[in-house]
Scaffold this motif. Structure first.
Motif, PDB file in Angstrom:
ATOM      1  N   PHE A 180       0.886  -1.241   0.136  1.00 12.67           N
ATOM      2  CA  PHE A 180       0.016   0.255   0.046  1.00 12.67           C
ATOM      3  C   PHE A 180       1.017   1.210   0.056  1.00 12.67           C
ATOM      4  O   PHE A 180       2.094   1.240   0.493  1.00 12.67           O
ATOM      5  N   ARG A 181       0.258   2.432  -0.441  1.00 10.47           N
ATOM      6  CA  ARG A 181       1.137   3.631  -0.911  1.00 10.47           C
ATOM      7  C   ARG A 181       1.509   4.522   0.630  1.00 10.47           C
ATOM      8  O   ARG A 181       1.085   5.432   0.744  1.00 10.47           O
ATOM      9  N   LYS A 182       2.377   3.770   1.556  1.00  3.79           N
ATOM     10  CA  LYS A 182       2.729   4.392   2.648  1.00  3.79           C
ATOM     11  C   LYS A 182       3.666   5.569   2.325  1.00  3.79           C
ATOM     12  O   LYS A 182       3.835   6.682   3.229  1.00  3.79           O
ATOM     13  N   ASP A 183       4.289   5.624   1.238  1.00  2.00           N
ATOM     14  CA  ASP A 183       4.999   6.650   0.720  1.00  2.00           C
ATOM     15  C   ASP A 183       4.122   7.909   0.399  1.00  2.00           C
ATOM     16  O   ASP A 183       4.721   9.106   0.882  1.00  2.00           O
ATOM     17  N   LEU A 184       3.165   7.726  -0.239  1.00  5.94           N
ATOM     18  CA  LEU A 184       2.235   8.856  -0.364  1.00  5.94           C
ATOM     19  C   LEU A 184       1.801   9.288   0.984  1.00  5.94           C
ATOM     20  O   LEU A 184       1.534  10.518   1.137  1.00  5.94           O
ATOM     21  N   LEU A 185       1.410   8.596   2.002  1.00  8.43           N
ATOM     22  CA  LEU A 185       1.096   8.805   3.222  1.00  8.43           C
ATOM     23  C   LEU A 185       1.828   9.695   4.019  1.00  8.43           C
ATOM     24  O   LEU A 185       1.574  10.710   4.611  1.00  8.43           O
ATOM     25  N   ALA A 186       3.092   9.187   3.874  1.00 12.76           N
ATOM     26  CA  ALA A 186       4.213  10.005   4.597  1.00 12.76           C
ATOM     27  C   ALA A 186       4.355  11.433   4.159  1.00 12.76           C
ATOM     28  O   ALA A 186       4.505  12.275   4.540  1.00 12.76           O
ATOM     29  N   LYS A 187       4.364  11.461   2.689  1.00 13.16           N
ATOM     30  CA  LYS A 187       4.497  12.682   1.914  1.00 13.16           C
ATOM     31  C   LYS A 187       3.822  13.717   2.215  1.00 13.16           C
ATOM     32  O   LYS A 187       3.761  14.648   2.377  1.00 13.16           O
ATOM     33  N   ASP A 188       2.187  13.187   2.392  1.00 13.69           N
ATOM     34  CA  ASP A 188       1.102  14.003   2.710  1.00 13.69           C
ATOM     35  C   ASP A 188       1.212  14.528   3.962  1.00 13.69           C
ATOM     36  O   ASP A 188       0.842  15.484   4.389  1.00 13.69           O
ATOM     37  N   ALA A 189       1.560  13.667   5.120  1.00 16.43           N
ATOM     38  CA  ALA A 189       1.728  14.014   6.351  1.00 16.43           C
ATOM     39  C   ALA A 189       3.025  15.188   6.630  1.00 16.43           C
ATOM     40  O   ALA A 189       2.763  16.024   7.208  1.00 16.43           O
ATOM     41  N   GLU A 190       4.018  15.125   5.672  1.00 15.08           N
ATOM     42  CA  GLU A 190       5.127  16.010   5.871  1.00 15.08           C
ATOM     43  C   GLU A 190       4.535  17.385   5.237  1.00 15.08           C
ATOM     44  O   GLU A 190       4.679  18.301   5.605  1.00 15.08           O
ATOM     45  N   LEU A 191       3.878  17.430   4.239  1.00  9.25           N
ATOM     46  CA  LEU A 191       3.150  18.444   3.512  1.00  9.25           C
ATOM     47  C   LEU A 191       2.372  19.295   4.398  1.00  9.25           C
ATOM     48  O   LEU A 191       2.246  20.442   4.371  1.00  9.25           O
ATOM     49  N   ASN A 192       1.330  18.530   4.941  1.00  4.96           N
ATOM     50  CA  ASN A 192       0.322  19.148   5.692  1.00  4.96           C
ATOM     51  C   ASN A 192       0.527  19.086   7.073  1.00  4.96           C
ATOM     52  O   ASN A 192      -0.384  19.914   7.900  1.00  4.96           O
ATOM     53  N   HIS A 193       1.321  18.355   7.828  1.00  5.45           N
ATOM     54  CA  HIS A 193       1.402  18.344   9.219  1.00  5.45           C
ATOM     55  C   HIS A 193       2.861  18.757   9.713  1.00  5.45           C
ATOM     56  O   HIS A 193       3.014  18.705  10.984  1.00  5.45           O
ATOM     57  N   GLY A 194       3.843  18.863   8.829  1.00  7.16           N
ATOM     58  CA  GLY A 194       5.314  18.984   9.020  1.00  7.16           C
ATOM     59  C   GLY A 194       5.980  17.912   9.813  1.00  7.16           C
ATOM     60  O   GLY A 194       7.081  18.074  10.271  1.00  7.16           O
ATOM     61  N   ASN A 195       5.320  16.769   9.490  1.00 11.64           N
ATOM     62  CA  ASN A 195       6.246  15.682  10.068  1.00 11.64           C
ATOM     63  C   ASN A 195       5.758  14.334   9.297  1.00 11.64           C
ATOM     64  O   ASN A 195       4.526  13.921   9.429  1.00 11.64           O
ATOM     65  N   VAL A 196       6.751  13.540   8.606  1.00  9.35           N
ATOM     66  CA  VAL A 196       6.187  12.497   7.966  1.00  9.35           C
ATOM     67  C   VAL A 196       5.546  11.194   8.874  1.00  9.35           C
ATOM     68  O   VAL A 196       4.830  10.375   8.453  1.00  9.35           O
ATOM     69  N   PHE A 197       5.669  11.520  10.241  1.00  6.91           N
ATOM     70  CA  PHE A 197       5.119  10.321  11.055  1.00  6.91           C
ATOM     71  C   PHE A 197       3.711  10.855  11.663  1.00  6.91           C
ATOM     72  O   PHE A 197       3.296  10.269  12.454  1.00  6.91           O
ATOM     73  N   ALA A 198       3.361  11.966  11.278  1.00  4.33           N
ATOM     74  CA  ALA A 198       2.014  12.614  11.755  1.00  4.33           C
ATOM     75  C   ALA A 198       0.876  11.656  11.851  1.00  4.33           C
ATOM     76  O   ALA A 198       0.283  11.470  12.965  1.00  4.33           O
ATOM     77  N   LEU A 199       0.658  11.095  10.760  1.00  3.22           N
ATOM     78  CA  LEU A 199      -0.344  10.159  10.674  1.00  3.22           C
ATOM     79  C   LEU A 199      -0.139   8.728  11.069  1.00  3.22           C
ATOM     80  O   LEU A 199      -1.193   8.115  11.822  1.00  3.22           O
ATOM     81  N   ASN A 221       2.499   0.112  10.034  1.00  2.00           N
ATOM     82  CA  ASN A 221       2.341  -0.438   8.623  1.00  2.00           C
ATOM     83  C   ASN A 221       2.321  -1.803   8.718  1.00  2.00           C
ATOM     84  O   ASN A 221       1.383  -2.519   7.658  1.00  2.00           O
ATOM     85  N   GLU A 222       2.579  -2.580   9.553  1.00  2.00           N
ATOM     86  CA  GLU A 222       2.627  -4.201   9.825  1.00  2.00           C
ATOM     87  C   GLU A 222       0.993  -4.275  10.206  1.00  2.00           C
ATOM     88  O   GLU A 222       0.276  -5.225   9.811  1.00  2.00           O
ATOM     89  N   LYS A 223       0.369  -3.392  11.271  1.00  2.00           N
ATOM     90  CA  LYS A 223      -1.061  -3.599  11.791  1.00  2.00           C
ATOM     91  C   LYS A 223      -1.938  -3.257  10.494  1.00  2.00           C
ATOM     92  O   LYS A 223      -2.943  -3.960  10.444  1.00  2.00           O
ATOM     93  N   THR A 224      -1.374  -2.217   9.799  1.00  2.00           N
ATOM     94  CA  THR A 224      -2.126  -1.969   8.732  1.00  2.00           C
ATOM     95  C   THR A 224      -2.632  -3.011   7.780  1.00  2.00           C
ATOM     96  O   THR A 224      -3.552  -3.293   7.144  1.00  2.00           O
ATOM     97  N   ARG A 225      -1.324  -3.826   7.287  1.00  2.00           N
ATOM     98  CA  ARG A 225      -1.354  -4.729   6.361  1.00  2.00           C
ATOM     99  C   ARG A 225      -2.377  -5.864   6.842  1.00  2.00           C
ATOM    100  O   ARG A 225      -3.240  -6.360   6.001  1.00  2.00           O
ATOM    101  N   LYS A 226      -2.104  -6.404   8.074  1.00  2.00           N
ATOM    102  CA  LYS A 226      -3.102  -7.230   8.639  1.00  2.00           C
ATOM    103  C   LYS A 226      -4.528  -6.931   8.520  1.00  2.00           C
ATOM    104  O   LYS A 226      -5.404  -7.501   8.456  1.00  2.00           O
ATOM    105  N   LEU A 227      -4.809  -5.767   8.904  1.00  2.00           N
ATOM    106  CA  LEU A 227      -6.117  -5.046   9.065  1.00  2.00           C
ATOM    107  C   LEU A 227      -6.805  -5.194   7.517  1.00  2.00           C
ATOM    108  O   LEU A 227      -7.828  -5.565   7.473  1.00  2.00           O
ATOM    109  N   LYS A 228      -6.208  -4.638   6.581  1.00  2.00           N
ATOM    110  CA  LYS A 228      -6.630  -4.826   5.157  1.00  2.00           C
ATOM    111  C   LYS A 228      -7.043  -6.380   4.650  1.00  2.00           C
ATOM    112  O   LYS A 228      -8.018  -6.359   4.285  1.00  2.00           O
TER     113      LYS A 228
END
Length: 343
Positions: A180-199, A221-228
């Motif tokens: 899953f696109r965790k790279d886009l989630l991290a980039k979105d967190a960086e751009l909108n929250h100033g921290n790649v780990f915000a989400l 990420n591992e928990k998200t994978r199992k949840l999906k």
């Protein structure tokens, strides 16, 4: 001696020295794949785009063997047989009524109404069941399984074209459980929250970790994978139970007896909607009550409705419980206040 004046801050070139956060966001959103901005109608927009392209673009491209047809378009085509098949089922009864004698025309009309109601309830039931469970999962874990991202595709030139088209797609961020696109989630967190780990921090908190982790993504990420994986498996069971309930709902006597006014004015539109609401309520009552023919016909509606509710509930509960399981048994944070001996 002439005095040399330093240039003002406003006269400094903007490129190469400083780029504001807003400019970074605009440039990134213009040129790169990114998380689709969420709003009340964001899901409707993505769904309408996918539906129209399924019928008007992806199907013709694939049927013609286009070199630009991709896996996203292939997966999207699942809606085409549903729409075409459902339309044909309804049309078979509706279009032939004028060719029958009055008795047969009435019987075809009854079948037409039930078929239409069953097809609509089938589709709405499958959508509503998945939407409800995913909304509850998002509220409980912070993982929005319906989240889309915008992807720009630069196609190769087709025969007769000088330049390939640029198309927009709306894939799901969590379409792939493994990648899953965790790279886009991290980039979105960086751009909108100033921290790649915000989400990831929010998800870790939802998972039961009260303190911030040094690297929350490693756990989340591992928990998200199992949840999906769990959610997908349970949704595949739930939505077909709900779909069966929708078909049974559409077969009720209330729809066969339904008589609605024509939509010729605003007043008729109101009367039409009221008539539909009354018919739906009556059909639901008939499905729940069943008939007194035997124990099966008397209780099958209750069983279907109960199974639909339970399966939808489990599609939320089981993935959520797995996401929140044993958060305090995993050592994920080093206490920097302690002294450690380096070996």
């Amino acid at each position: 001696m002439q005095q040399v004046q330093s240039p003002s801050v406003d006269s400094l070139p903007r490129i190469g020295y400083y780029v504001s956060k807003e400019e970074q966001k605009q440039k990134f959103y213009k040129n790169e794949s990114h998380i689709h901005k969420q709003g009340p109608l964001s899901g409707v927009k993505a769904g309408a785009h996918k539906f129209t392209n399924d019928l008007l673009t992806y199907f013709p491209k694939g049927f013609a063997g286009s070199k630009n047809s991709d896996f996203y378009e292939y997966l999207s085509l699942g809606m085409v047989p549903y729409v075409v098949g459902s339309s044909m089922l309804i049309a078979l009864y509706g279009a032939a009524r004028g060719k029958f004698n009055p008795t047969d025309a009435h019987a075809a009309g009854v079948a037409f109404k039930k078929m239409t109601a069953g097809v609509i309830a089938y589709g709405v039931g499958k959508w509503a069941s998945t939407k409800l469970s995913r909304t509850l999962i998002n509220a409980s874990t912070g993982v929005d399984l319906d989240l889309k991202y915008i992807k720009k595709i630069n196609e190769l030139p087709e025969p007769g074209q000088e330049k390939g088209l640029v198309r927009i797609q709306y894939p799901g961020v969590y379409d792939s459980a493994e990648f899953f696109r965790k790279d886009l989630l991290a980039k979105d967190a960086e751009l909108n929250h100033g921290n790649v780990f915000a989400l990831d921090d929010k998800k870790a908190k939802k998972a039961g970790f009260k303190e911030k982790l040094n690297n929350p993504g490693q756990l989340v990420n591992e928990k998200t994978r199992k949840l999906k994986i769990r959610a997908t498996a349970l949704e595949n069971v739930s939505k077909y139970i709900v779909a069966a309930t929708g078909v049974a709902f559409g077969a009720q006597k209330a729809f066969a007896e339904m008589s609605l006014p024509k939509l010729t004015s605003l007043y008729n539109a109101k009367s039409f909607l009221v008539g539909v609401a009354k018919t739906v309520a009556e059909a639901g009552k008939q499905l729940w009550q069943g008939t007194d023919r035997n124990a099966i016909t008397r209780n099958y509606g209750k069983v279907l409705i109960g199974a639909s509710a339970i399966s939808t509930l489990l599609a939320w509960l089981i993935p959520t419980i797995g996401f929140k399981s044993n958060p305090n048994t995993i050592k994920t944070k080093v206490d920097t206040n302690k002294e450690y001996e380096v070996c």
